[in-house]
Design a protein around this motif. Structure first.
Motif, PDB file in Angstrom:
ATOM      1  N   THR A 115       7.075   6.735  -7.005  1.00  0.00           N
ATOM      2  CA  THR A 115       8.515   6.769  -7.264  1.00  0.00           C
ATOM      3  C   THR A 115       8.970   5.374  -7.678  1.00  0.00           C
ATOM      4  N   ALA A 116      10.113   5.311  -8.337  1.00  0.00           N
ATOM      5  CA  ALA A 116      10.666   4.022  -8.741  1.00  0.00           C
ATOM      6  C   ALA A 116      10.940   3.145  -7.524  1.00  0.00           C
ATOM      7  N   GLU A 117      11.388   3.752  -6.426  1.00  0.00           N
ATOM      8  CA  GLU A 117      11.706   3.000  -5.218  1.00  0.00           C
ATOM      9  C   GLU A 117      10.448   2.367  -4.633  1.00  0.00           C
ATOM     10  N   GLU A 118       9.312   3.069  -4.674  1.00  0.00           N
ATOM     11  CA  GLU A 118       8.068   2.523  -4.163  1.00  0.00           C
ATOM     12  C   GLU A 118       7.656   1.285  -4.965  1.00  0.00           C
ATOM     13  N   GLU A 132      18.655  -5.174 -12.249  1.00  0.00           N
ATOM     14  CA  GLU A 132      18.067  -5.162 -13.592  1.00  0.00           C
ATOM     15  C   GLU A 132      16.730  -4.428 -13.615  1.00  0.00           C
ATOM     16  N   LEU A 133      15.969  -4.547 -12.524  1.00  0.00           N
ATOM     17  CA  LEU A 133      14.706  -3.816 -12.436  1.00  0.00           C
ATOM     18  C   LEU A 133      14.954  -2.314 -12.335  1.00  0.00           C
ATOM     19  N   VAL A 134      16.002  -1.927 -11.623  1.00  0.00           N
ATOM     20  CA  VAL A 134      16.352  -0.505 -11.512  1.00  0.00           C
ATOM     21  C   VAL A 134      16.629   0.084 -12.890  1.00  0.00           C
ATOM     22  N   ASP A 148       8.547   6.095 -17.435  1.00  0.00           N
ATOM     23  CA  ASP A 148       7.816   7.037 -16.589  1.00  0.00           C
ATOM     24  C   ASP A 148       6.745   6.229 -15.865  1.00  0.00           C
ATOM     25  N   LEU A 149       7.061   5.758 -14.667  1.00  0.00           N
ATOM     26  CA  LEU A 149       6.161   4.866 -13.933  1.00  0.00           C
ATOM     27  C   LEU A 149       4.859   5.544 -13.531  1.00  0.00           C
ATOM     28  N   THR A 150       4.845   6.872 -13.514  1.00  0.00           N
ATOM     29  CA  THR A 150       3.591   7.562 -13.175  1.00  0.00           C
ATOM     30  C   THR A 150       2.522   7.314 -14.237  1.00  0.00           C
ATOM     31  N   GLU A 151       2.943   6.951 -15.434  1.00  0.00           N
ATOM     32  CA  GLU A 151       1.970   6.658 -16.489  1.00  0.00           C
ATOM     33  C   GLU A 151       1.237   5.343 -16.237  1.00  0.00           C
ATOM     34  N   TYR A 152       1.844   4.475 -15.397  1.00  0.00           N
ATOM     35  CA  TYR A 152       1.228   3.170 -15.090  1.00  0.00           C
ATOM     36  C   TYR A 152       0.554   3.148 -13.723  1.00  0.00           C
ATOM     37  N   PHE A 153       1.056   3.952 -12.790  1.00  0.00           N
ATOM     38  CA  PHE A 153       0.561   3.857 -11.411  1.00  0.00           C
ATOM     39  C   PHE A 153       0.065   5.176 -10.819  1.00  0.00           C
ATOM     40  N   LYS A 161       0.864  -1.185   0.000  1.00  0.00           N
ATOM     41  CA  LYS A 161       0.000   0.000   0.000  1.00  0.00           C
ATOM     42  C   LYS A 161       0.890   1.221   0.000  1.00  0.00           C
ATOM     43  N   ILE A 162       0.756   2.043  -1.035  1.00  0.00           N
ATOM     44  CA  ILE A 162       1.522   3.274  -1.155  1.00  0.00           C
ATOM     45  C   ILE A 162       0.542   4.418  -1.386  1.00  0.00           C
ATOM     46  N   PRO A 163       0.991   5.674  -1.320  1.00  0.00           N
ATOM     47  CA  PRO A 163       0.062   6.788  -1.504  1.00  0.00           C
ATOM     48  C   PRO A 163      -0.751   6.722  -2.795  1.00  0.00           C
ATOM     49  N   ALA A 164      -0.179   6.134  -3.842  1.00  0.00           N
ATOM     50  CA  ALA A 164      -0.896   6.057  -5.124  1.00  0.00           C
ATOM     51  C   ALA A 164      -1.986   4.997  -5.118  1.00  0.00           C
ATOM     52  N   GLY A 165      -1.993   4.115  -4.121  1.00  0.00           N
ATOM     53  CA  GLY A 165      -3.008   3.081  -4.063  1.00  0.00           C
ATOM     54  C   GLY A 165      -2.457   1.727  -3.656  1.00  0.00           C
TER      55      GLY A 165
END
Length: 327
Positions: free
Chosen positions: A318-321, A300-302, A309-314, A252-256
């Motif tokens: 942040t990448a770390e989240e 490799e995931l990093v 741009d992960l904000t387009e998916y979630f 659970k993160i701020p984005a959902g």
């Protein structure tokens, strides 16, 4: 019999040395002692990620090394002595751990420690384990090796091996987390691993009076370091060799709410599904497809996430989240 004392505290070097010695001395009996800096040694048939607390291991810079023998994961540090017997296969019963653990028990008996072999391959004192043992057969030889916890950092041991069993579904060999103890509670407080080395070697000399001391040559060290680089330091051996597994994690993160499911074969992501109540401007299936074929490994995931741009998916993340969902 040759008596060897490793000059290194590197787990990569010492685990590699056991394999190297199989070909270097194909018929000679060997008794090897070594002490590793903080490291986790996983059994050959284990899913490494399911056995370790990955975040803690990375934070503490604890090395993770897969050994050739089966059995469970163990923690090594400078307060733990490791012993390794090499002998020609067939001379001793492969399923019998008593023969090569007896010198340890004899040593401790002389020190007044009521140690005993319990079950198949554990040494206990007052019901608590201080030594786990494992075996392997290869190239006509057999190796039986074990640990002796003297004054290991128990808190680190507990945290490093505290994996989340709900993340993984697989058929890999699981470690048995029994009660463990340090022998220092039963010995003079200034007892060191060097002291145990001398005492245990003396026990071996009682039954093998013709045994000879042997020091690794420059050629030996070069051969071990080559094997270390090419095998025991690699992701392919330590993580990718893991049996196939299914990985699941929810966060659970701020984005959902996000739930990640992976099918992993030999360390490579073969299938990915991501669920949750987040809002996205791009279809999540696009990210799922980008995950296929890469290693289930943080570095490799990093790299992958750095180019997206992960904000387009979630949404606002942040990448770390997101990376936390794959650990």
């Amino acid at each position: 019999m040759l008596l060897l004392n490793s000059p290194s505290h590197s787990a990569y070097f010492n685990i590699a040395s056991e394999e190297y010695l199989l070909t270097r001395f194909p018929t000679e009996d060997i008794f090897l002692l070594y002490v590793n800096a903080p490291s986790i040694i996983v059994g050959k048939f284990q899913n490494t990620l399911a056995e370790i607390n990955l975040d803690y291991v990375k934070e503490k810079e604890i090395k993770v090394v897969r050994r050739m023998s089966g059995g469970g994961a163990v923690y090594h540090d400078l307060g733990n002595l490791n012993f390794s017997f090499h002998t020609v296969l067939g001379e001793k019963d492969f399923g019998d751990f008593s023969y090569f653990t007896q010198p340890v028990l004899n040593m401790l008996k002389e020190l007044g420690v009521p140690a005993e072999l319990k079950g198949r391959n554990d040494l206990l004192v007052e019901g608590k384990k201080f030594s786990g043992n494992a075996k392997l057969a290869r190239n006509g030889k057999m190796i039986q090796h074990g640990t002796i916890l003297l004054h290991s950092e128990m808190e680190v041991l507990g945290e490093a091996l505290k994996a989340n069993p709900l993340k993984f579904l697989d058929k890999a060999t699981k470690s048995n987390r029994g009660r463990v103890t340090n022998l220092i509670h039963y010995l003079p407080e200034d007892t060191s691993t060097d002291d145990l080395k001398k005492l245990l070697t003396a026990q071996i000399l009682k039954t093998h009076p013709m045994a000879e001391y042997y020091d690794f040559t420059e050629e030996d060290i070069a051969g071990i370091e080559k094997l270390q680089r090419e095998k025991y330091e690699t992701w392919d051996w330590n993580y990718g060799f893991s049996p196939n597994y299914n990985f699941k994690k929810a966060l659970k993160i701020p984005a959902g709410f996000i739930e990640i499911h992976l099918d992993v074969i030999h360390g490579i992501i073969e299938k990915a599904k991501i669920f949750g109540d987040f809002f996205a401007s791009k279809p999540i299936e696009e990210l799922e497809s980008l995950l296929i074929g890469i290693k289930h490994e943080e570095e490799e995931l990093v790299v992958l996430f750095a180019n997206l741009d992960l904000t387009e998916y979630f949404g606002k993340v942040t990448a770390e989240e997101i990376l936390a969902g794959f650990r």
